[in-house]
Design a protein around this motif. Structure first.
Motif, PDB file in Angstrom:
ATOM      1  N   GLY A 128       0.815  -1.211   0.000  1.00 21.13           N
ATOM      2  CA  GLY A 128       0.000   0.000   0.000  1.00 21.13           C
ATOM      3  C   GLY A 128       0.847   1.258   0.000  1.00 21.13           C
ATOM      4  O   GLY A 128       0.565   2.214  -0.720  1.00 21.13           O
ATOM      5  N   ALA A 129       1.915   1.273   0.799  1.00 19.86           N
ATOM      6  CA  ALA A 129       2.807   2.438   0.845  1.00 19.86           C
ATOM      7  C   ALA A 129       3.508   2.611  -0.496  1.00 19.86           C
ATOM      8  O   ALA A 129       3.641   3.729  -0.997  1.00 19.86           O
ATOM      9  CB  ALA A 129       3.828   2.262   1.965  1.00 19.86           C
ATOM     10  N   ARG A 130       3.947   1.528  -1.090  1.00 19.13           N
ATOM     11  CA  ARG A 130       4.637   1.603  -2.387  1.00 19.13           C
ATOM     12  C   ARG A 130       3.685   2.107  -3.468  1.00 19.13           C
ATOM     13  O   ARG A 130       4.068   2.877  -4.330  1.00 19.13           O
ATOM     14  CB  ARG A 130       5.190   0.217  -2.751  1.00 19.13           C
ATOM     15  CG  ARG A 130       5.995   0.207  -4.018  1.00 19.13           C
ATOM     16  CD  ARG A 130       7.305   0.945  -3.844  1.00 19.13           C
ATOM     17  NE  ARG A 130       8.039   0.904  -5.082  1.00 19.13           N
ATOM     18  CZ  ARG A 130       8.686   1.935  -5.581  1.00 19.13           C
ATOM     19  NH1 ARG A 130       8.713   3.074  -4.935  1.00 19.13           N
ATOM     20  NH2 ARG A 130       9.306   1.825  -6.716  1.00 19.13           N
ATOM     21  N   ARG A 131       2.413   1.666  -3.422  1.00 22.96           N
ATOM     22  CA  ARG A 131       1.431   2.139  -4.400  1.00 22.96           C
ATOM     23  C   ARG A 131       1.229   3.640  -4.271  1.00 22.96           C
ATOM     24  O   ARG A 131       1.099   4.339  -5.267  1.00 22.96           O
ATOM     25  CB  ARG A 131       0.117   1.393  -4.221  1.00 22.96           C
ATOM     26  CG  ARG A 131       0.189  -0.015  -4.778  1.00 22.96           C
ATOM     27  CD  ARG A 131      -0.892  -0.903  -4.300  1.00 22.96           C
ATOM     28  NE  ARG A 131      -2.212  -0.543  -4.786  1.00 22.96           N
ATOM     29  CZ  ARG A 131      -3.308  -1.178  -4.386  1.00 22.96           C
ATOM     30  NH1 ARG A 131      -3.233  -2.153  -3.519  1.00 22.96           N
ATOM     31  NH2 ARG A 131      -4.473  -0.829  -4.866  1.00 22.96           N
ATOM     32  N   LYS A 132       1.208   4.139  -3.037  1.00 23.11           N
ATOM     33  CA  LYS A 132       1.058   5.588  -2.840  1.00 23.11           C
ATOM     34  C   LYS A 132       2.273   6.340  -3.365  1.00 23.11           C
ATOM     35  O   LYS A 132       2.143   7.421  -3.909  1.00 23.11           O
ATOM     36  CB  LYS A 132       0.827   5.904  -1.363  1.00 23.11           C
ATOM     37  CG  LYS A 132      -0.548   5.520  -0.896  1.00 23.11           C
ATOM     38  CD  LYS A 132      -0.749   5.853   0.560  1.00 23.11           C
ATOM     39  CE  LYS A 132      -2.119   5.390   1.011  1.00 23.11           C
ATOM     40  NZ  LYS A 132      -2.327   5.606   2.439  1.00 23.11           N
ATOM     41  N   GLU A 133       3.454   5.751  -3.218  1.00 25.35           N
ATOM     42  CA  GLU A 133       4.671   6.380  -3.741  1.00 25.35           C
ATOM     43  C   GLU A 133       4.649   6.420  -5.265  1.00 25.35           C
ATOM     44  O   GLU A 133       5.132   7.374  -5.872  1.00 25.35           O
ATOM     45  CB  GLU A 133       5.911   5.599  -3.298  1.00 25.35           C
ATOM     46  CG  GLU A 133       6.232   5.698  -1.836  1.00 25.35           C
ATOM     47  CD  GLU A 133       7.367   4.762  -1.439  1.00 25.35           C
ATOM     48  OE1 GLU A 133       8.070   4.254  -2.338  1.00 25.35           O
ATOM     49  OE2 GLU A 133       7.537   4.550  -0.241  1.00 25.35           O
ATOM     50  N   ALA A 140       1.970   6.440  -7.237  1.00 18.94           N
ATOM     51  CA  ALA A 140       0.792   7.087  -7.812  1.00 18.94           C
ATOM     52  C   ALA A 140       1.135   8.298  -8.683  1.00 18.94           C
ATOM     53  O   ALA A 140       0.620   8.410  -9.798  1.00 18.94           O
ATOM     54  CB  ALA A 140      -0.201   7.466  -6.717  1.00 18.94           C
TER      55      ALA A 140
END
Length: 66
Positions: A14-19, A21
């Motif tokens: 989830g954190a990587r996906r936010k990075e 985006a």
């Protein structure tokens, strides 16, 4: 039985996906702009062929018409 690493793994994803985006959105906008540019270029060429042989730049082209 539940996986003890599942919460940690999903939060990392989830954190990587936010990075990622902003980069993903940038790639989407670049692709959209390229398609729009191609559509504009093809439309001016089509109008040039169908019209009087001039387009926005005022430059004339000779086209074979029957």
């Amino acid at each position: 039985m539940s996986d003890p690493f599942y919460p940690r793994a999903t939060s990392a994803v989830g954190a990587r996906r936010k990075e990622l985006a902003p980069e993903i959105m940038e790639a989407i906008w670049v692709a959209a702009e390229m398609r729009a540019g191609g559509a504009y270029a093809h439309s001016t060429l089509a109008l040039d062929v169908l019209g009087d042989g001039t387009h926005d730049s005022g430059h004339t082209h000779e086209h074979h018409r029957e």
